[in-house]
Design an enzyme around this catalytic site. Sequence first.
Site, PDB file in Angstrom:
ATOM      1  N   ASP A 134     -58.200  83.948  73.688  1.00 21.05           N
ATOM      2  CA  ASP A 134     -57.106  83.464  74.700  1.00 21.05           C
ATOM      3  C   ASP A 134     -57.044  82.019  74.650  1.00 21.05           C
ATOM      4  O   ASP A 134     -58.148  81.271  74.803  1.00 21.05           O
ATOM      5  CB  ASP A 134     -57.372  84.298  75.908  1.00 21.05           C
ATOM      6  CG  ASP A 134     -56.670  83.809  76.827  1.00 21.05           C
ATOM      7  OD1 ASP A 134     -55.320  83.097  76.591  1.00 21.05           O
ATOM      8  OD2 ASP A 134     -56.777  83.795  78.282  1.00 21.05           O
ATOM      9  N   GLU A 187     -51.380 103.949  56.596  1.00 27.69           N
ATOM     10  CA  GLU A 187     -52.131 104.876  57.468  1.00 27.69           C
ATOM     11  C   GLU A 187     -51.716 106.387  57.248  1.00 27.69           C
ATOM     12  O   GLU A 187     -50.641 106.680  57.467  1.00 27.69           O
ATOM     13  CB  GLU A 187     -52.087 104.466  59.029  1.00 27.69           C
ATOM     14  CG  GLU A 187     -53.239 105.332  59.843  1.00 27.69           C
ATOM     15  CD  GLU A 187     -52.782 105.183  61.368  1.00 27.69           C
ATOM     16  OE1 GLU A 187     -53.809 105.206  62.090  1.00 27.69           O
ATOM     17  OE2 GLU A 187     -51.735 104.670  61.785  1.00 27.69           O
ATOM     18  N   ASN A 197     -54.460  80.459  76.551  1.00 27.90           N
ATOM     19  CA  ASN A 197     -53.929  79.723  77.721  1.00 27.90           C
ATOM     20  C   ASN A 197     -54.413  80.321  78.821  1.00 27.90           C
ATOM     21  O   ASN A 197     -53.819  80.348  79.903  1.00 27.90           O
ATOM     22  CB  ASN A 197     -52.292  79.800  77.528  1.00 27.90           C
ATOM     23  CG  ASN A 197     -52.011  81.537  77.446  1.00 27.90           C
ATOM     24  OD1 ASN A 197     -53.081  82.332  77.384  1.00 27.90           O
ATOM     25  ND2 ASN A 197     -50.662  81.875  77.421  1.00 27.90           N
ATOM     26  N   HIS A 212     -59.224  99.244  64.861  1.00 26.02           N
ATOM     27  CA  HIS A 212     -58.696  99.375  66.531  1.00 26.02           C
ATOM     28  C   HIS A 212     -58.514 100.629  67.207  1.00 26.02           C
ATOM     29  O   HIS A 212     -58.727 100.646  68.246  1.00 26.02           O
ATOM     30  CB  HIS A 212     -57.506  98.708  66.510  1.00 26.02           C
ATOM     31  CG  HIS A 212     -56.216  99.110  65.900  1.00 26.02           C
ATOM     32  ND1 HIS A 212     -55.904  99.305  64.545  1.00 26.02           N
ATOM     33  CD2 HIS A 212     -55.131 100.078  66.334  1.00 26.02           C
ATOM     34  CE1 HIS A 212     -55.024  99.776  64.309  1.00 26.02           C
ATOM     35  NE2 HIS A 212     -54.497 100.272  65.139  1.00 26.02           N
ATOM     36  N   ASP A 213     -58.744 101.682  66.087  1.00 27.83           N
ATOM     37  CA  ASP A 213     -58.753 102.986  66.678  1.00 27.83           C
ATOM     38  C   ASP A 213     -60.069 103.950  66.655  1.00 27.83           C
ATOM     39  O   ASP A 213     -59.943 104.959  67.001  1.00 27.83           O
ATOM     40  CB  ASP A 213     -57.607 103.793  65.929  1.00 27.83           C
ATOM     41  CG  ASP A 213     -56.257 103.558  66.323  1.00 27.83           C
ATOM     42  OD1 ASP A 213     -55.989 102.903  67.540  1.00 27.83           O
ATOM     43  OD2 ASP A 213     -55.417 103.681  65.294  1.00 27.83           O
ATOM     44  N   ASP A 228     -54.636  83.333  80.198  1.00 26.32           N
ATOM     45  CA  ASP A 228     -53.761  84.155  81.133  1.00 26.32           C
ATOM     46  C   ASP A 228     -54.836  85.921  80.585  1.00 26.32           C
ATOM     47  O   ASP A 228     -54.271  86.597  81.036  1.00 26.32           O
ATOM     48  CB  ASP A 228     -52.380  84.667  80.400  1.00 26.32           C
ATOM     49  CG  ASP A 228     -52.526  85.058  79.011  1.00 26.32           C
ATOM     50  OD1 ASP A 228     -53.349  84.794  78.398  1.00 26.32           O
ATOM     51  OD2 ASP A 228     -51.115  85.226  78.520  1.00 26.32           O
ATOM     52  N   ASP A 242     -54.021  85.523  71.896  1.00 24.26           N
ATOM     53  CA  ASP A 242     -52.695  84.920  71.347  1.00 24.26           C
ATOM     54  C   ASP A 242     -52.881  84.621  69.820  1.00 24.26           C
ATOM     55  O   ASP A 242     -53.888  84.240  69.538  1.00 24.26           O
ATOM     56  CB  ASP A 242     -52.172  83.660  72.302  1.00 24.26           C
ATOM     57  CG  ASP A 242     -52.969  83.026  72.696  1.00 24.26           C
ATOM     58  OD1 ASP A 242     -53.719  82.440  72.008  1.00 24.26           O
ATOM     59  OD2 ASP A 242     -53.543  82.649  74.072  1.00 24.26           O
ATOM     60  N   ASP A 279     -48.271 101.966  59.884  1.00 20.39           N
ATOM     61  CA  ASP A 279     -48.727 102.757  60.818  1.00 20.39           C
ATOM     62  C   ASP A 279     -48.234 104.101  60.644  1.00 20.39           C
ATOM     63  O   ASP A 279     -47.220 104.573  60.314  1.00 20.39           O
ATOM     64  CB  ASP A 279     -48.347 102.314  62.252  1.00 20.39           C
ATOM     65  CG  ASP A 279     -48.739 103.124  63.469  1.00 20.39           C
ATOM     66  OD1 ASP A 279     -50.017 102.962  63.537  1.00 20.39           O
ATOM     67  OD2 ASP A 279     -48.099 103.756  64.023  1.00 20.39           O
ATOM     68  N   ASP A 281     -48.754  94.223  60.355  1.00 18.55           N
ATOM     69  CA  ASP A 281     -48.440  95.611  61.019  1.00 18.55           C
ATOM     70  C   ASP A 281     -47.191  96.111  61.104  1.00 18.55           C
ATOM     71  O   ASP A 281     -46.370  95.748  61.870  1.00 18.55           O
ATOM     72  CB  ASP A 281     -49.361  95.830  62.168  1.00 18.55           C
ATOM     73  CG  ASP A 281     -50.136  97.161  62.327  1.00 18.55           C
ATOM     74  OD1 ASP A 281     -49.457  98.557  61.921  1.00 18.55           O
ATOM     75  OD2 ASP A 281     -51.186  97.476  62.495  1.00 18.55           O
TER      76      ASP A 281
END
Length: 559
Positions: free
Chosen positions: A21, A256, A23, A331-332, A25, A29, A199, A98
């Site tokens: 990150d 995938e 910025n 990520h899964d 928040d 990003d 995906d 993706d």
Amino acid sequence: MEKHWWQEAVVYQVYPRSFQDTNDDGIGDLQGVLQHLDYIKRLGADVIWLNPIYSSPNDDNGYDIADYRKIMTDFGTMNDFNHLLEEAHKKGLKIMMDLVVNHTSDEHHWFMESRKNKTNKFRDYYFWRDPKDGKEPNNWKSNFSGPAWNYDAKTGQYYMHLFSKKQPDLNWDNSIVREEVYDLMKFWLDKGVDGFRMDVINLISKKPGLPDDPNVAKSEVEDAMEWVANGPKVHDYLKEMNKKVLSKYNVITVGETPSATPDDAIKYTGFNRHELEMVFQFEHMGLDWSKNGLGKWSTNKVALTDLKKVMSRWQTELNGKAWNSLYWNNHDQPRIVSRFGNDSKKYRVLSAKMLGLLLHFMQGTPYIYQGEEIGMTNVHFDNIHEYKDLETLNAYKEIVEDKKKVSPSEMMEYIHHSSRDNARTPMQWNDGKNAGFSEGNPWIKVNPAYPEINVASALEDTNSIYYFYQKMNELRHKYDVIVYGNYELLDPDDEKVFAYKRNLRNESILVIANFTDQEVSRTYQPYNDFDCKLVLDNYDDDQKLILRPYEAKVYYYER
């Protein structure tokens, strides 16, 4: 076998929301990815796969896309992306996007139009059906719990969603939908992106008539995956995609494909098939699933003999016909060192290196997920409300609250083992505030292990997992036998050691990995017949026939 650049490449996966990150928040990003290009390049990667960065309401962390041609404001602007792409290319790094086209967000323009009335020109972009006996049109289950249908009172019909109800499935039988997809693919390829991870691409063709799934009765939490995967027209559609789009660009593609077998994979990726370059299969990722109808929710340990059987089948059956992808993490999936290794302080580094070595010397293109190269571990949040993953929260509600199949504490153990959020906690850059991820409040809590497990300490330690992965990538770029050699499993019934050979012309490598915390003794034929050169070991010295806890090593020899 015709050689292609993507066979020799190493892919590094970035989950932008959790990477860096800039910025403050609390959300990673594109500027954060840009900031660490040198880090990825130094590791020895060739391609960066970005999880979805498109405009999205974030019901499923960006896999519900509202506009395929806009950047999610959380991540930055199109100018930020263009700059990232330009700088990556300057450093010799390729960018893989993706592609999520089995479904859109329910906030996509197409769907918002389609739900206005039954005669809208976008209606047939999706699957709208009348109720059947006052209920859903069929018995299909969503992969995120509950029925795969959502009722829309305005038009009195249901729409299909194999995932979240905010992710309506696109109707690929509609040729206009396919042309829309091909057009958006060209938009990104013409920008200069270097390929797509697609995906759940093997779900795009549904069975004609959408018949009931006979598997649902087997379990109350069974999803629709096996019934809807590898549909009757999927290869027609992918051949069309290849002909109209992919064949015109020199790109990497990986689909995938849940529930795909090696035979299926050859149909998708065979060297003469003109569809995709490789697929992600899930057979090895399902070995620790529940035997009690709870799907992925378990704390089961994988038997090494089962892992050998699955991994070896994919190696041998695709050899010479199609190309493998090699992955432990994404990520899964939960963190592999916590899942198949040993994440204790004593053995985390050794077992993480062992797992990496075992995988990276197989045939196929290796994928490294952010944090894998420093041995990031699963996170154990105490409260279900600290989890953000939609799949996890829905499963808790269904299994614990609605159906009371297990106790809250038992389900939390399963979540600690299997939740997708294990992979999504912020990247651990240093031992400072929020692990150096953000000065703000992170969108999901940082793993408390970050003071010990972080990039800064890994880069200072010449014996770290990071430098071990770097060395593996160097060897891959040096020896053709690592990329192209055929595969030969040794001792399939050995419950403690995973050993195999790779052979290419007169060159061979021998890979040995001890999956236990015990010292064991093993001998293999090349020790006696050839002059073996040790090229990599996760210990400082080579004791030949003795394998120490989680020891893994590679020998190179010429025949």
